[in-house]
Motif scaffolding. Structure first.
Motif, PDB file in Angstrom:
ATOM      1  N   THR A 176       0.840  -1.189   0.000  1.00  0.00           N
ATOM      2  CA  THR A 176       0.000   0.000   0.000  1.00  0.00           C
ATOM      3  C   THR A 176       0.884   1.251   0.000  1.00  0.00           C
ATOM      4  O   THR A 176       2.107   1.168   0.056  1.00  0.00           O
ATOM      5  CB  THR A 176      -0.927   0.010   1.226  1.00  0.00           C
ATOM      6  N   LEU A 177       0.253   2.408  -0.014  1.00  0.00           N
ATOM      7  CA  LEU A 177       0.973   3.673   0.052  1.00  0.00           C
ATOM      8  C   LEU A 177       0.495   4.461   1.264  1.00  0.00           C
ATOM      9  O   LEU A 177      -0.705   4.483   1.575  1.00  0.00           O
ATOM     10  CB  LEU A 177       0.745   4.497  -1.222  1.00  0.00           C
ATOM     11  N   ARG A 178       1.440   5.110   1.942  1.00  0.00           N
ATOM     12  CA  ARG A 178       1.112   5.898   3.123  1.00  0.00           C
ATOM     13  C   ARG A 178       1.365   7.374   2.808  1.00  0.00           C
ATOM     14  O   ARG A 178       2.453   7.753   2.409  1.00  0.00           O
ATOM     15  CB  ARG A 178       1.945   5.453   4.310  1.00  0.00           C
ATOM     16  N   LEU A 179       0.327   8.173   3.002  1.00  0.00           N
ATOM     17  CA  LEU A 179       0.407   9.603   2.727  1.00  0.00           C
ATOM     18  C   LEU A 179       0.467  10.380   4.026  1.00  0.00           C
ATOM     19  O   LEU A 179      -0.302  10.104   4.971  1.00  0.00           O
ATOM     20  CB  LEU A 179      -0.813  10.093   1.938  1.00  0.00           C
ATOM     21  N   SER A 180       1.342  11.350   4.081  1.00  0.00           N
ATOM     22  CA  SER A 180       1.407  12.283   5.199  1.00  0.00           C
ATOM     23  C   SER A 180       0.695  13.565   4.780  1.00  0.00           C
ATOM     24  O   SER A 180       1.085  14.203   3.801  1.00  0.00           O
ATOM     25  CB  SER A 180       2.863  12.569   5.565  1.00  0.00           C
ATOM     26  N   VAL A 181      -0.353  13.938   5.502  1.00  0.00           N
ATOM     27  CA  VAL A 181      -1.181  15.080   5.132  1.00  0.00           C
ATOM     28  C   VAL A 181      -1.169  16.090   6.278  1.00  0.00           C
ATOM     29  O   VAL A 181      -1.605  15.785   7.395  1.00  0.00           O
ATOM     30  CB  VAL A 181      -2.631  14.653   4.818  1.00  0.00           C
ATOM     31  N   THR A 182      -0.682  17.283   6.005  1.00  0.00           N
ATOM     32  CA  THR A 182      -0.611  18.341   7.012  1.00  0.00           C
ATOM     33  C   THR A 182      -1.781  19.291   6.833  1.00  0.00           C
ATOM     34  O   THR A 182      -1.905  19.972   5.801  1.00  0.00           O
ATOM     35  CB  THR A 182       0.713  19.113   6.896  1.00  0.00           C
ATOM     36  N   GLY A 183      -2.655  19.330   7.842  1.00  0.00           N
ATOM     37  CA  GLY A 183      -3.829  20.183   7.802  1.00  0.00           C
ATOM     38  C   GLY A 183      -3.643  21.441   8.605  1.00  0.00           C
ATOM     39  O   GLY A 183      -2.547  21.730   9.115  1.00  0.00           O
ATOM     40  N   PRO A 184      -4.702  22.229   8.770  1.00  0.00           N
ATOM     41  CA  PRO A 184      -4.607  23.496   9.514  1.00  0.00           C
ATOM     42  C   PRO A 184      -4.146  23.314  10.956  1.00  0.00           C
ATOM     43  O   PRO A 184      -3.477  24.187  11.514  1.00  0.00           O
ATOM     44  CB  PRO A 184      -6.041  24.040   9.454  1.00  0.00           C
TER      45      PRO A 184
END
Length: 609
Positions: A378-386
């Motif tokens: 699988t792929l792991r995404l790092s998502v930076t929010g507010p």
């Protein structure tokens, strides 16, 4: 004439050149990918599923602004529907309804073939499927190409031209966050490709999918999954979190006149103050439209205001320092895109309810920092929010197109060479596209024309913003390309054909303002006939209109002689008339239907019948 790029922009210009040319001319259209011919990325068949439709109504997709019904008429009466799925094969297309994008390639190819067939003697079309890697002031270097008509082995060939037109389309952005997974089988970098479509449709129906983006390409991928029965969770991720507005079912283009923006009459007081004033003026204009035009659906009020503000924005933007202007365009780019254009219900009808429920389609606001593979595949995404950073693990990640507007960063060999040689320079004010003059001619580092090289489409984005106030996709999309194709074709032919004298400059006033009403009336009649000639698609109609034009031009000369007005040479007069006709065809102050009525083009249609 060498045109580099055979997508929408290159095809549209080729059609206009074949249609407008009065003297022998060879139009050579170079395209590196045969499947993109008469299509480009946006419309080519193998990269667009039948569920990919135009985000705007079918009635706004004519390649001829002066003939707004042309695409719908072609789809209903001329298109070969062999092989179409029943959903589209049995449909009668309407002005406000949807249409699949993949059929647009057939439409453009048909209109190009029509233009070549109806061209005057000696006006020919040559299509070359190879890669353009360099361009000079009069030459284009093409890899894997034989010189036209020689039959020699392909190699590196230099095509000498009297004029070069660059219609290279949109450039692809380098996605740094995907550097580690570019070749991963679970990462789809090009959703508008045959391989991309296969991988999207081939994912297990219960798979976890992440779609990077929340605008049109994201809606395309998400709705494609949903229409094929996907049951797994879909994450739509973007820094803005903005989604598409839905057009009302009976939406039709309209030009209104709400209050213009009142911004910084005495100067510029900083970015924050500018944004505050802009928002206040925007709310005032939107309220004015809602109050003064009750039939306008709330979902299109912002589109009406954005369109009406275009003529006023160049003066407003001229006061904004370059650094602030670039920051504003970058920071509010997605918002501008959603304010200026929406999508037909066919696109939003499945995605929006799923987002609202929040169970299957989850909208995540944040920027993707990095994507890495896992041992499980699988792929792991790092998502930076507010407020925080989170991770999302997905079986498939679909990236949007990732358009690169900054030409200092594009990977194209052609544009890299043009910039290195000083034949092109990045747009200084916006950092989007390249520097061009008011007719699309390339400008060099000193701001002077570099030679007979013109540009249409995406590379003119920055100029469209600061010169005409066109924001969002309207700086480079179909609407802009329609105008570019007319303007470039008129300008280039007016400089090359022997019947014109482009040194006349802007001498219309000398002909019409100082010589009396009789001269003005005769000049206006000449321009109207020339408009009809430029718009005529059948050769016999153009031949008849050329005869009428000669009579009208003689009437101008006779009236000027009687009035004792300034002497204008025959070739200069023709140049002024054709230039004025091109300007009228590109009049954006009215809708296409209003333009057609104003230019009395229905008379031309009746004669053709």
């Amino acid at each position: 004439m060498v045109i580099v790029g055979a997508g929408l922009g290159g095809t549209a210009v080729a059609v206009r050149l074949l249609q407008f040319a009065r003297e022998p001319l060879q139009v050579v259209v170079v395209e590196r990918r045969p499947e993109y011919r008469s299509a480009g990325l946006a419309y080519h068949r193998v990269g667009n599923h039948w569920h990919h439709v135009f985000n705007i109504q079918a009635g706004r997709m004519s390649m001829f602004r002066e003939d707004v019904d042309d695409f719908v008429s072609w789809a209903n009466h001329e298109a070969d529907r062999t092989g179409w799925p029943p959903e589209w094969r049995d449909l009668t297309f309407t002005e406000s309804g949807p249409a699949p994008r993949r059929i647009y390639a057939d439409y453009l190819a048909a209109r190009l073939a029509d233009a070549a067939r109806e061209a005057f003697d000696g006006v020919t079309l040559l299509e070359v499927d190879h890669l353009a890697v360099d361009a000079g002031r009069v030459d284009v270097t093409v890899d894997g190409c034989s010189p036209p008509g020689t039959g020699t082995e392909p190699g590196r060939t230099v095509l000498s031209a009297d004029h070069v037109i660059l219609a290279t389309g949109l450039e692809e952005r380098d996605l740094r966050f995907a550097a580690k997974v570019r070749d991963h089988p679970s990462f789809v970098r090009h959703p508008y490709s045959e391989e991309g479509i296969e991988r999207i449709l081939g994912v297990p129906k219960d798979a976890e999918v992440a779609v990077i983006g929340t605008l049109l390409s994201a809606y395309d991928s998400t709705s494609l999954l949903l229409r094929h029965g996907h049951t797994g969770r879909i994450h739509m991720i973007s820094g803005s979190g903005l989604t598409l507005r839905t057009y009302p079912p009976d939406h039709r283009h309209q030009v209104l006149s709400p209050p213009p923006p009142r911004l910084h009459a005495d100067g510029y007081e900083g970015r924050d103050d500018f944004v505050r004033l802009f928002k206040e003026e925007w709310k005032r204009a939107c309220a004015s439209v809602a109050r003064g035009h009750p039939p306008v659906a709330p979902s299109v009020v912002t589109e009406r205001v954005a369109k009406s503000w275009e003529p006023h924005l160049p003066e407003v933007l001229a006061r904004v320092p370059t650094a602030d202007l670039r920051a504003l365009l970058d920071g509010y780019g997605s918002l501008l895109a959603t304010l200026r254009v929406g999508a037909v219900p066919y696109i939003t009808e499945l995605v929006d309810p799923a987002i609202a429920e929040g169970s299957q389609v989850v909208l995540t606001v944040g920027r993707v920092g990095e994507i890495v593979g896992t041992e499980a595949g699988t792929l792991r995404l790092s998502v930076t929010g507010p407020a925080s950073t989170r991770t999302i693990e997905a079986d498939l990640v679909i990236s949007n197109f990732g358009r690169e507007p900054d030409y200092e960063r594009v990977g194209s060999r052609l544009w890299t060479n043009l910039l290195r040689k000083g034949i092109a320079v990045p747009h200084r004010r916006t950092g989007r596209g390249v520097e061009v003059d008011d007719g699309g001619g390339l400008l060099g580092p000193d701001g002077a024309p570099v030679g007979p090289v013109s540009v249409v489409g995406g590379p003119r984005e920055g100029d469209e913003i600061v010169r005409y106030g066109r924001m969002g996709a309207f700086a480079f999309n179909l609407a802009a390309i329609k105008n570019h194709s007319v303007g470039v074709a008129v300008r280039v032919l007016s400089r090359l054909e022997s019947c014109y004298d482009d040194r006349a400059g802007d001498g219309t006033g000398a002909v019409t303002e100082t010589a009396g009403q009789a001269v003005r009336r005769a000049f206006d009649r000449s321009v109207l006939v020339e408009v009809h000639r430029l718009a005529a698609r059948r050769r016999r109609d153009r031949e008849e209109l050329l005869s009428r034009l000669e009579e009208c031009l003689q009437a101008v000369r006779d009236a000027a002689a009687r009035a004792g007005g300034p002497v204008v040479t025959d070739r200069a007069l023709r140049f002024l008339v054709t230039s004025a006709a091109g300007t009228r065809l590109n009049d954006l102050s009215v809708t296409p239907r209003e333009l057609r009525a104003r230019l009395r083009l229905d008379e031309l249609t009746r004669r053709a019948r």
